[in-house]
Design an enzyme around this catalytic site. Structure first.
Site, mmCIF file in Angstrom:
data_model
loop_
_atom_site.group_PDB
_atom_site.id
_atom_site.type_symbol
_atom_site.label_atom_id
_atom_site.label_comp_id
_atom_site.label_asym_id
_atom_site.label_seq_id
_atom_site.Cartn_x
_atom_site.Cartn_y
_atom_site.Cartn_z
ATOM 1 N N SER A 89 13.317 28.941 2.631
ATOM 2 C CA SER A 89 13.856 29.191 3.969
ATOM 3 C C SER A 89 14.962 30.235 3.999
ATOM 4 C CB SER A 89 14.369 27.885 4.578
ATOM 5 O OG SER A 89 13.281 27.016 4.851
ATOM 6 N N HIS B 167 9.762 21.138 16.424
ATOM 7 C CA HIS B 167 11.027 21.620 16.979
ATOM 8 C C HIS B 167 10.905 22.010 18.453
ATOM 9 C CE1 HIS B 167 11.772 22.448 12.591
ATOM 10 N NE2 HIS B 167 12.916 21.900 12.936
ATOM 11 N N CYS C 230 12.723 26.740 11.477
ATOM 12 C CA CYS C 230 11.413 26.257 11.907
ATOM 13 C C CYS C 230 10.292 27.041 11.209
ATOM 14 C CB CYS C 230 11.273 26.391 13.425
ATOM 15 S SG CYS C 230 9.661 25.859 14.040
#
Length: 380
Positions: A170, A223, A236
């Protein structure tokens, strides 16, 4: 008749011990290879890893020689020893200690790096598992051998900050957002570009009769719908699957290379390796296979074939904070005379590259990254 006797005496005490071991390194007798390369004489101590190896010529000094006349029981000083220079490091002792305590708790394996983004100074660098440089530098031969074997079994000599590479996961997502914003298609990619997340996303199949592939978000509940800032804030995955799929791999790959994620940072430590950025040509040569949309989707969340070192990631984020300006990371601030403490050499901040990013694009990504800390996945 005169008899010459070599008396070796060395002393290193590392006050932070294992907490700073991968930065300091340690000293030991030279290997046969080091002797053959004339890096040291067989009785001399030489830097082994870390700053001890990188700055061995600065730190070692010169040997003194005394001749003892055994028959007349007297000594003659032939040459005086000289201290090596002192190094002043950029390390902040308190930050280093805190990082070591946090990372070593619970038997974790990993690395922690703190860098001053405006200069490239490394304030902390910890790698776990680690070793005790005091044992390896100053203990008895048996103690050194036992500790060396134990550390080697657990790969404790490997500095995970610069000598290992991993998928960035991420941490790579802000770069993908930046690549989209800098693609030139502002109608398609902008701050308000939004995608829904219901916990998973179906990648359309390009082959008739083949079903779509499912890709999941880390948050199984989803989300909801997010714009770019919200997607960075919540990290996300489903958002970035869709963003990367629409953007394509080339802008992401090119920007990754601009940030130097496939280049050594040139930190003043030995043994640094470089990351790897895959592309379509590499996959064809390596796997005899074309680049698929699934490869792009995996790349968009920092997975797949992509691998980078933790220090490359730290430098990439420092450039994000500096709005595209990247400094070479370094650990030594000054070299000083051991007697007078006079500064012999200062290490000045060095810009290693400047990534041409528009202010508008950087503003959006920085706002998203700030939201990660204030109310997103890294908030407390």
């Amino acid at each position: 008749l005169q008899y010459g006797t070599f008396v070796t005496n060395h002393l290193r005490y590392y006050t932070m011990g294992p907490a700073l071991a991968h930065v300091t390194g340690y000293i030991g007798l030279p290997s046969r290879h080091e002797i053959e390369k004339k890096l040291a004489l067989s009785y001399q101590m030489i830097g082994k890893g870390g700053l001890e190896a990188r700055y061995d010529a600065e730190l070692r000094g010169t040997d003194g020689i005394r001749m003892r006349h055994r028959i007349i029981d007297s000594e003659e000083q032939i040459a005086e020893s000289e201290h090596g220079n002192n190094l002043v490091l950029t390390i902040d002792r308190n930050i280093q200690a805190a990082a070591y305590r946090a990372l070593s708790a619970g038997g974790r394996r990993g690395t922690a790096i703190a860098m001053k983004v405006s200069t490239g100074e490394i304030l902390a660098m910890v790698s776990i598992p680690t070793f005790d440089p005091n044992i390896l530098s100053s203990a008895t031969s048996d103690q050194r051998s036992r500790h060396y074997d134990l550390v080697q079994d657990y790969e404790g000599f490997l500095n995970l900050a610069i000598q290992a590479k991993f998928p960035p996961a991420s941490t790579f997502k802000p770069l993908v957002a930046l690549a989209a914003l800098e693609s030139g298609d502002h109608d398609k990619f902008n701050e308000n570009t939004s995608f829904p997340c219901y916990g998973k996303w179906n990648l359309p199949s390009s082959m008739p009769g083949v079903p779509a592939s499912e890709y999941y978000c880390w948050n199984a509940g989803g989300h909801g719908t997010n714009n770019m800032i919200g997607a960075i804030k919540h990290s996300c995955s489903v958002y970035f699957y869709q963003l990367g799929y629409r953007l394509g791999p080339t802008p992401i790959i090119e920007l990754s290379r601009n940030f130097g994620l496939n280049k050594k940072t040139e930190i003043d430590l030995p043994g640094e390796i470089e990351g790897f950025i895959p592309d379509q040509r590499w996959k064809q040569l390596r796997w005899s296979n074309r680049w698929y949309d699934g490869d792009t989707v995996n790349l968009s969340i920092g997975q797949g074939f992509l691998e980078v070192t933790p220090l490359e990631i730290a430098q990439y984020f420092s450039a994000m904070a500096n709005r595209g300006k990247m400094y070479r990371p370094h650990l030594v601030r000054e070299v000083r005379d051991p007697i007078s403490n006079r500064v012999l050499r200062s290490v000045r901040p060095e810009v290693s590259r400047e990534i041409p990013i528009s202010a508008a694009s950087m503003d959006i990504v920085q706002r998203g990254m700030r939201a990660v800390i204030t109310e997103g996945t890294a908030s407390f």
